[in-house]
Design a protein around this motif. Structure first.
Motif, PDB file in Angstrom:
ATOM      1  N   LEU A  74       0.797  -1.393   0.211  1.00 39.03           N
ATOM      2  CA  LEU A  74       0.147  -0.045   0.116  1.00 39.03           C
ATOM      3  C   LEU A  74       0.767   1.333   0.040  1.00 39.03           C
ATOM      4  O   LEU A  74       1.574   1.406   0.729  1.00 39.03           O
ATOM      5  CB  LEU A  74      -0.873   0.012   1.133  1.00 39.03           C
ATOM      6  CG  LEU A  74      -1.997   1.235   1.352  1.00 39.03           C
ATOM      7  CD1 LEU A  74      -3.562   0.636   1.920  1.00 39.03           C
ATOM      8  CD2 LEU A  74      -1.547   2.482   1.952  1.00 39.03           C
ATOM      9  N   ILE A  75       0.708   2.085  -0.966  1.00 40.54           N
ATOM     10  CA  ILE A  75       1.578   3.080  -1.230  1.00 40.54           C
ATOM     11  C   ILE A  75       0.710   4.463  -1.199  1.00 40.54           C
ATOM     12  O   ILE A  75      -0.147   4.428  -2.094  1.00 40.54           O
ATOM     13  CB  ILE A  75       2.634   2.890  -2.338  1.00 40.54           C
ATOM     14  CG1 ILE A  75       3.729   1.895  -2.163  1.00 40.54           C
ATOM     15  CG2 ILE A  75       3.230   4.499  -2.491  1.00 40.54           C
ATOM     16  CD1 ILE A  75       4.581   1.830  -3.482  1.00 40.54           C
ATOM     17  N   THR A  76       0.911   5.412  -0.530  1.00 35.31           N
ATOM     18  CA  THR A  76       0.307   6.611  -0.359  1.00 35.31           C
ATOM     19  C   THR A  76       1.030   7.892  -0.024  1.00 35.31           C
ATOM     20  O   THR A  76       2.397   7.790   0.312  1.00 35.31           O
ATOM     21  CB  THR A  76      -1.097   6.719   0.262  1.00 35.31           C
ATOM     22  OG1 THR A  76      -1.913   7.728   0.184  1.00 35.31           O
ATOM     23  CG2 THR A  76      -0.949   6.147   1.668  1.00 35.31           C
ATOM     24  N   ALA A  77       0.480   8.954   0.335  1.00 35.49           N
ATOM     25  CA  ALA A  77       1.080  10.214   1.013  1.00 35.49           C
ATOM     26  C   ALA A  77       0.313  10.771   1.995  1.00 35.49           C
ATOM     27  O   ALA A  77      -0.653  10.253   2.076  1.00 35.49           O
ATOM     28  CB  ALA A  77       1.789  10.992  -0.109  1.00 35.49           C
ATOM     29  N   SER A  78       1.030  11.723   2.623  1.00 34.70           N
ATOM     30  CA  SER A  78       0.050  12.455   3.745  1.00 34.70           C
ATOM     31  C   SER A  78      -1.013  13.221   3.142  1.00 34.70           C
ATOM     32  O   SER A  78      -1.068  13.500   1.913  1.00 34.70           O
ATOM     33  CB  SER A  78       1.044  13.540   4.219  1.00 34.70           C
ATOM     34  OG  SER A  78       2.116  12.964   4.906  1.00 34.70           O
ATOM     35  N   PRO A  79      -2.211  12.977   3.719  1.00 35.31           N
ATOM     36  CA  PRO A  79      -3.526  13.654   3.252  1.00 35.31           C
ATOM     37  C   PRO A  79      -3.350  15.164   2.962  1.00 35.31           C
ATOM     38  O   PRO A  79      -3.909  15.611   1.967  1.00 35.31           O
ATOM     39  CB  PRO A  79      -4.412  13.519   4.505  1.00 35.31           C
ATOM     40  CG  PRO A  79      -3.790  12.141   5.353  1.00 35.31           C
ATOM     41  CD  PRO A  79      -2.377  12.212   5.368  1.00 35.31           C
ATOM     42  N   GLU A  80      -2.348  15.725   3.597  1.00 31.07           N
ATOM     43  CA  GLU A  80      -2.216  17.137   3.239  1.00 31.07           C
ATOM     44  C   GLU A  80      -1.415  17.500   2.425  1.00 31.07           C
ATOM     45  O   GLU A  80      -1.192  18.667   1.968  1.00 31.07           O
ATOM     46  CB  GLU A  80      -1.665  17.836   4.742  1.00 31.07           C
ATOM     47  CG  GLU A  80      -2.436  17.774   5.920  1.00 31.07           C
ATOM     48  CD  GLU A  80      -2.170  16.438   6.615  1.00 31.07           C
ATOM     49  OE1 GLU A  80      -3.072  16.106   7.592  1.00 31.07           O
ATOM     50  OE2 GLU A  80      -1.525  15.588   6.390  1.00 31.07           O
ATOM     51  N   TRP A  81      -0.747  16.440   1.694  1.00 33.51           N
ATOM     52  CA  TRP A  81       0.146  16.860   0.415  1.00 33.51           C
ATOM     53  C   TRP A  81      -0.675  17.637  -0.697  1.00 33.51           C
ATOM     54  O   TRP A  81      -1.707  17.231  -0.739  1.00 33.51           O
ATOM     55  CB  TRP A  81       0.533  15.505   0.036  1.00 33.51           C
ATOM     56  CG  TRP A  81       1.552  15.585  -1.238  1.00 33.51           C
ATOM     57  CD1 TRP A  81       2.593  16.402  -1.235  1.00 33.51           C
ATOM     58  CD2 TRP A  81       1.319  14.959  -2.635  1.00 33.51           C
ATOM     59  NE1 TRP A  81       3.323  16.218  -2.540  1.00 33.51           N
ATOM     60  CE2 TRP A  81       2.461  15.097  -3.264  1.00 33.51           C
ATOM     61  CE3 TRP A  81       0.846  13.916  -2.747  1.00 33.51           C
ATOM     62  CZ2 TRP A  81       2.917  14.843  -4.677  1.00 33.51           C
ATOM     63  CZ3 TRP A  81       1.073  13.347  -4.101  1.00 33.51           C
ATOM     64  CH2 TRP A  81       2.160  13.590  -5.059  1.00 33.51           C
ATOM     65  N   GLU A  82       0.025  18.704  -1.062  1.00 39.05           N
ATOM     66  CA  GLU A  82      -0.579  19.584  -1.885  1.00 39.05           C
ATOM     67  C   GLU A  82      -0.409  18.733  -3.635  1.00 39.05           C
ATOM     68  O   GLU A  82      -1.225  19.549  -4.409  1.00 39.05           O
ATOM     69  CB  GLU A  82       0.147  20.735  -2.152  1.00 39.05           C
ATOM     70  CG  GLU A  82       1.536  20.740  -2.709  1.00 39.05           C
ATOM     71  CD  GLU A  82       2.815  20.331  -1.932  1.00 39.05           C
ATOM     72  OE1 GLU A  82       3.736  20.142  -2.388  1.00 39.05           O
ATOM     73  OE2 GLU A  82       2.535  19.885  -0.678  1.00 39.05           O
ATOM     74  N   GLY A  83      -0.025  17.761  -3.651  1.00 34.41           N
ATOM     75  CA  GLY A  83       0.338  17.235  -5.012  1.00 34.41           C
ATOM     76  C   GLY A  83      -1.077  16.372  -5.247  1.00 34.41           C
ATOM     77  O   GLY A  83      -1.285  16.137  -6.225  1.00 34.41           O
ATOM     78  N   TRP A  84      -1.954  16.150  -4.471  1.00 35.22           N
ATOM     79  CA  TRP A  84      -3.233  15.346  -4.617  1.00 35.22           C
ATOM     80  C   TRP A  84      -4.048  16.116  -5.853  1.00 35.22           C
ATOM     81  O   TRP A  84      -4.426  17.559  -5.456  1.00 35.22           O
ATOM     82  CB  TRP A  84      -4.038  15.186  -3.306  1.00 35.22           C
ATOM     83  CG  TRP A  84      -3.237  14.077  -2.543  1.00 35.22           C
ATOM     84  CD1 TRP A  84      -3.155  14.347  -1.017  1.00 35.22           C
ATOM     85  CD2 TRP A  84      -2.806  12.762  -2.849  1.00 35.22           C
ATOM     86  NE1 TRP A  84      -2.624  13.319  -0.579  1.00 35.22           N
ATOM     87  CE2 TRP A  84      -2.267  12.191  -1.391  1.00 35.22           C
ATOM     88  CE3 TRP A  84      -2.652  12.071  -3.858  1.00 35.22           C
ATOM     89  CZ2 TRP A  84      -1.742  11.121  -1.358  1.00 35.22           C
ATOM     90  CZ3 TRP A  84      -2.102  10.714  -3.641  1.00 35.22           C
ATOM     91  CH2 TRP A  84      -1.623  10.289  -2.514  1.00 35.22           C
TER      92      TRP A  84
END
Length: 293
Positions: A74-84
């Motif tokens: 499972l690969i993701t990033a912080s919910p707050e990342w501006e890249g989403w």
């Protein structure tokens, strides 16, 4: 600070794999997923059955009875990342897939999915852990803290220019990244159910007002019922996932405390009946809401 997050799960039976795929392909109820956004999900393999077959085709005939058949990433990033929601998101997932392919070999990648129907997008991949000698060998990839730590570092290095980083090495860093991943679970949901009936219109009939009240109540409690189911699923996953930060686990445990108290002392069959009743109630809400519409 925004973190690149990578977690793994060892799947030792085809039953484990089937259960994971059912959740991944949304063939079972997934309360924390928005069905209106599920069509935006991407699967490199069309069906869960095809992924299962791809895994079986790569498994050697001779293997240990307790061998890990598949690694679920499972690969993701912080919910707050501006890249989403930007080009960075597409680049992030593309690099993640390439990193996995280079690490394990494209021939051992049984399936890769990207979920965009949840609050924080994520990539899930199913990999058969075949080593360079052609043997099923999960330990070669996930064996020991040193290898796991190095793997976290290697992946973070591939996406650092996207504004993501790996925390400081050690338990604190691992806890921080997992805490970031569970941020939306721990802070965005509430079990409390409060409803406020609408005011009747002048000369409105009892039947008309009754339908309006039912519709309002359903609309107000539906998110809470779904959230309750979702938190229970997340809690159960956290309970068996040793990599989850103690703080995140304890937060989830506190939020499901009413459920834990209610089921204390019951056998598994009784607990299963309660869980099924909750899911049934959630489905009834959806059906009743449709009828009113």
């Amino acid at each position: 600070m925004n973190y690149a997050i990578l977690r793994t799960a060892k799947l030792k039976t085809m039953g484990n794999i089937g259960g994971s795929l059912a959740h991944n392909y949304r063939t079972i109820e997934t309360p924390n997923a928005d069905p209106n956004r599920t069509p935006k999900n991407h699967h490199s393999v069309a069906t869960p059955e095809a992924v299962k077959k791809a895994i079986q085709d790569r498994l050697p005939e001779k293997r240990r009875a307790d061998a890990v058949l598949c690694i679920e990433y499972l690969i993701t990033a912080s919910p707050e990342w501006e890249g989403w929601g930007t080009d960075k998101e597409a680049e992030f997932f593309e690099r993640a897939g390439q990193w996995l392919s280079e690490k394990h070999g494209a021939e051992n990648m049984a399936g890769l999915s990207i979920h965009r129907d949840i609050s924080t997008p994520q990539l899930v991949a199913y990999v058969v852990p075949i080593d360079q000698k052609g043997k099923l060998n999960c330990k070669e990839f996930l064996g020991g803290r040193v290898k796991l730590s190095q793997m976290q570092t290697d992946f973070a290095n591939t996406v650092t220019d996207l504004g993501l980083t790996r925390g400081k090495e050690g338990s604190t860093a691992k806890h921080t990244s997992i805490k970031a991943y569970y941020h939306d679970i721990n802070h965005a949901r509430d079990f409390r159910i409060t409803t406020e009936p609408p005011k009747p219109e002048l000369f409105e009939s009892k039947a008309s007002y009754g339908e309006k009240v039912i519709s309002a109540v359903i609309e107000q409690i539906e998110p809470t019922v779904k959230a309750a189911n979702s938190i229970l699923m997340d809690y159960e996953k956290a309970r068996i996932d040793k990599s989850v930060a103690e703080e995140s686990y304890e937060t989830l445990k506190k939020r499901v405390e009413p459920y834990l108290i209610a089921t204390k002392g019951l056998n598994q069959e009784e607990i299963t009946r309660i869980n099924e009743a909750m899911q049934l109630e959630s489905r009834k809400i959806a059906v009743d809401k449709d009828k009113i519409k």
